[in-house]
Write a protein that holds these residues in place. Structure first.
Motif, mmCIF file in Angstrom:
data_model
loop_
_atom_site.group_PDB
_atom_site.id
_atom_site.type_symbol
_atom_site.label_atom_id
_atom_site.label_comp_id
_atom_site.label_asym_id
_atom_site.label_seq_id
_atom_site.Cartn_x
_atom_site.Cartn_y
_atom_site.Cartn_z
ATOM 1 N N ALA A 9 0.833 -1.439 0.096
ATOM 2 C CA ALA A 9 0.200 0.325 -0.247
ATOM 3 C C ALA A 9 0.851 1.172 -0.175
ATOM 4 C CB ALA A 9 -1.019 -0.117 1.417
ATOM 5 N N GLY A 10 2.139 1.583 -0.207
ATOM 6 C CA GLY A 10 2.799 2.662 -0.414
ATOM 7 C C GLY A 10 3.883 2.451 1.048
ATOM 8 N N ARG A 11 3.288 2.284 1.903
ATOM 9 C CA ARG A 11 4.200 2.233 3.096
ATOM 10 C C ARG A 11 5.670 1.855 3.124
ATOM 11 N NH1 ARG A 11 -1.214 1.612 4.708
ATOM 12 N NH2 ARG A 11 -1.066 -0.113 5.170
ATOM 13 N N VAL A 12 6.894 2.039 3.885
ATOM 14 C CA VAL A 12 7.856 1.415 4.502
ATOM 15 C C VAL A 12 7.446 0.099 5.430
ATOM 16 C CG1 VAL A 12 9.897 0.147 5.432
ATOM 17 C CG2 VAL A 12 9.553 2.371 3.248
ATOM 18 N N THR A 13 6.608 -1.024 6.047
ATOM 19 C CA THR A 13 6.203 -1.584 6.526
ATOM 20 C C THR A 13 7.098 -2.691 7.692
ATOM 21 O OG1 THR A 13 3.891 -1.520 5.671
ATOM 22 C CG2 THR A 13 4.275 -3.176 7.306
ATOM 23 N N VAL A 14 7.176 -2.599 8.923
ATOM 24 C CA VAL A 14 7.821 -3.392 9.788
ATOM 25 C C VAL A 14 7.207 -4.808 9.836
ATOM 26 C CG1 VAL A 14 8.823 -4.449 11.782
ATOM 27 C CG2 VAL A 14 9.669 -2.257 10.754
ATOM 28 N N VAL A 15 6.704 -5.782 10.101
ATOM 29 C CA VAL A 15 6.454 -7.060 9.590
ATOM 30 C C VAL A 15 6.925 -8.198 11.064
ATOM 31 C CG1 VAL A 15 5.278 -9.606 8.800
ATOM 32 C CG2 VAL A 15 5.389 -7.156 7.312
ATOM 33 N N ASN A 16 6.316 -7.959 12.180
ATOM 34 C CA ASN A 16 7.056 -8.720 13.200
ATOM 35 C C ASN A 16 6.197 -10.731 13.991
ATOM 36 O OD1 ASN A 16 6.148 -8.816 16.468
ATOM 37 N ND2 ASN A 16 9.080 -9.164 15.688
ATOM 38 N N VAL B 107 3.545 -4.202 11.583
ATOM 39 C CA VAL B 107 1.830 -4.912 11.651
ATOM 40 C C VAL B 107 3.164 -6.384 12.475
ATOM 41 C CG1 VAL B 107 1.260 -3.544 9.519
ATOM 42 C CG2 VAL B 107 2.447 -5.715 9.400
ATOM 43 N N ALA B 108 2.003 -7.258 12.592
ATOM 44 C CA ALA B 108 2.554 -8.294 13.176
ATOM 45 C C ALA B 108 1.072 -9.397 12.395
ATOM 46 C CB ALA B 108 2.124 -8.079 14.573
ATOM 47 N N ILE B 109 1.962 -10.806 12.630
ATOM 48 C CA ILE B 109 1.637 -11.914 12.580
ATOM 49 C C ILE B 109 2.054 -12.772 13.725
ATOM 50 C CG2 ILE B 109 1.931 -14.553 10.694
ATOM 51 C CD1 ILE B 109 3.089 -13.112 8.344
ATOM 52 N N ALA B 110 0.452 -13.241 13.900
ATOM 53 C CA ALA B 110 0.851 -14.313 15.343
ATOM 54 C C ALA B 110 0.877 -15.225 15.159
ATOM 55 C CB ALA B 110 -0.341 -13.764 16.388
ATOM 56 N N TYR B 111 1.748 -16.060 15.175
ATOM 57 C CA TYR B 111 2.407 -17.352 14.977
ATOM 58 C C TYR B 111 2.013 -18.392 15.531
ATOM 59 C CZ TYR B 111 6.117 -20.851 13.496
ATOM 60 O OH TYR B 111 6.225 -22.099 12.882
ATOM 61 N N VAL C 258 9.873 -18.450 16.155
ATOM 62 C CA VAL C 258 9.592 -16.799 16.545
ATOM 63 C C VAL C 258 10.679 -16.358 18.186
ATOM 64 C CG1 VAL C 258 6.986 -16.778 15.942
ATOM 65 C CG2 VAL C 258 8.050 -17.243 17.773
ATOM 66 N N PRO C 259 11.205 -14.901 17.426
ATOM 67 C CA PRO C 259 10.148 -13.539 17.010
ATOM 68 C C PRO C 259 11.263 -13.952 15.595
ATOM 69 C CG PRO C 259 11.608 -12.657 18.620
ATOM 70 C CD PRO C 259 12.195 -14.348 18.836
ATOM 71 N N GLU C 260 10.399 -13.022 14.545
ATOM 72 C CA GLU C 260 11.598 -12.730 13.159
ATOM 73 C C GLU C 260 10.563 -11.725 12.938
ATOM 74 O OE1 GLU C 260 12.207 -15.493 10.684
ATOM 75 O OE2 GLU C 260 12.099 -17.311 11.347
ATOM 76 N N THR C 261 11.505 -10.848 12.256
ATOM 77 C CA THR C 261 11.038 -9.415 11.476
ATOM 78 C C THR C 261 11.754 -9.262 9.949
ATOM 79 O OG1 THR C 261 11.313 -8.812 13.937
ATOM 80 C CG2 THR C 261 11.102 -6.489 12.735
ATOM 81 N N ILE D 240 10.316 -8.038 -0.487
ATOM 82 C CA ILE D 240 11.051 -8.297 1.788
ATOM 83 C C ILE D 240 11.991 -7.321 0.845
ATOM 84 C CG2 ILE D 240 11.197 -10.315 3.100
ATOM 85 C CD1 ILE D 240 8.838 -11.158 2.207
ATOM 86 N N ALA D 241 12.811 -6.460 1.940
ATOM 87 C CA ALA D 241 14.635 -6.003 1.744
ATOM 88 C C ALA D 241 14.882 -6.693 2.603
ATOM 89 C CB ALA D 241 13.993 -4.486 1.576
ATOM 90 N N TRP D 242 14.503 -6.854 4.113
ATOM 91 C CA TRP D 242 14.852 -7.566 4.968
ATOM 92 C C TRP D 242 14.844 -8.238 5.835
ATOM 93 C CZ3 TRP D 242 15.117 -6.383 10.692
ATOM 94 C CH2 TRP D 242 16.535 -6.493 10.965
ATOM 95 N N LYS D 243 16.136 -8.735 6.308
ATOM 96 C CA LYS D 243 15.231 -10.043 7.349
ATOM 97 C C LYS D 243 15.836 -10.347 8.472
ATOM 98 C CE LYS D 243 13.992 -15.016 7.843
ATOM 99 N NZ LYS D 243 13.398 -16.592 7.206
ATOM 100 N N HIS D 244 15.493 -10.319 10.052
ATOM 101 C CA HIS D 244 15.970 -10.955 11.046
ATOM 102 C C HIS D 244 15.850 -12.074 11.584
ATOM 103 C CE1 HIS D 244 18.822 -9.920 14.599
ATOM 104 N NE2 HIS D 244 17.537 -10.090 15.466
ATOM 105 N N VAL D 245 16.287 -12.725 12.193
ATOM 106 C CA VAL D 245 16.201 -14.236 13.058
ATOM 107 C C VAL D 245 15.933 -14.064 14.595
ATOM 108 C CG1 VAL D 245 16.252 -16.480 13.279
ATOM 109 C CG2 VAL D 245 16.066 -15.892 10.995
ATOM 110 N N GLY D 246 15.400 -13.808 15.243
ATOM 111 C CA GLY D 246 15.558 -14.442 16.914
ATOM 112 C C GLY D 246 15.161 -12.724 17.346
#
Length: 182
Positions: free
Chosen positions: A67-74, A102-106, A144-147, A156-162
């Motif tokens: 939707a045109g926003r930079v988003t952090v998905v946790n 935003v988040a995904i409840a895993y 989890v957690p992953e971001t 998807i531009a970046w990913k962090h595990v932990g």
């Protein structure tokens, strides 16, 4: 004569296994164990649509990330101890201009996720309930957690595990977010 040749091979086999494992361990020495490669970096977010934690509340879908926003998905869960550790940092991220969290409840019951957020505060603008973990598989989630950091166009531009740390946020996530915001 042949039996002697096979005895040598049987005797050399453990040495070959030890050398192979040593090489594999040496290769990982000094590398960040959370730096897992992701085949999704630079690719569009997977198509998905998750319900919210409440039946009437909004969920999270791939369209929200395009939707045109930079988003952090946790990706978090109420049963995840490291998720509690990183939660204050996620809350602080909501104060960074231009970034949507935003988040995904895993693999969590919506009631448990709601109780977790009621206790610690809800920093997320949208939350999708991935009760079965199916969407997380499409995202390549290891645990989890992953971001993830998602561009304005949904890549998807970046990913962090932990769990996120201040060093990771300041040293990796925010510089990447600044590039994506331009």
């Amino acid at each position: 004569m042949m039996a002697g040749k096979y005895r040598f091979l049987l005797a050399a086999l453990p040495l070959a296994v030890v050398l192979g494992l040593s090489g594999a361990f040496f290769d990982r020495l000094g590398k960040d164990p959370s730096a897992l490669p992701s085949a999704l970096i630079g690719k569009p977010v997977p198509d998905f649509a998750l319900p919210g934690l409440d039946e009437a509340g909004p969920g999270l879908a791939a369209a929200d990330l395009r939707a045109g926003r930079v988003t952090v998905v946790n990706v978090f869960a109420s049963w995840c101890a490291p998720c509690r550790i990183e939660h204050p940092l996620l809350t602080a991220l909501t104060k960074v201009p231009g970034i949507t969290l935003v988040a995904i409840a895993y693999k969590d019951k919506p009631e448990a996720s709601k109780a977790f957020l009621a206790e610690l505060g809800n920093p997320y603008t949208l939350i999708g309930a991935d009760v079965t973990g199916r969407v997380a598989i499409d995202w390549g989630v290891y645990g989890v957690p992953e971001t993830y950091l998602v561009s304005k166009t949904g890549e998807i531009a970046w990913k962090h595990v932990g769990p996120l740390t201040e060093d990771v946020i300041r040293g990796e996530m925010l510089p990447m977010a600044e590039r994506l915001l331009k």
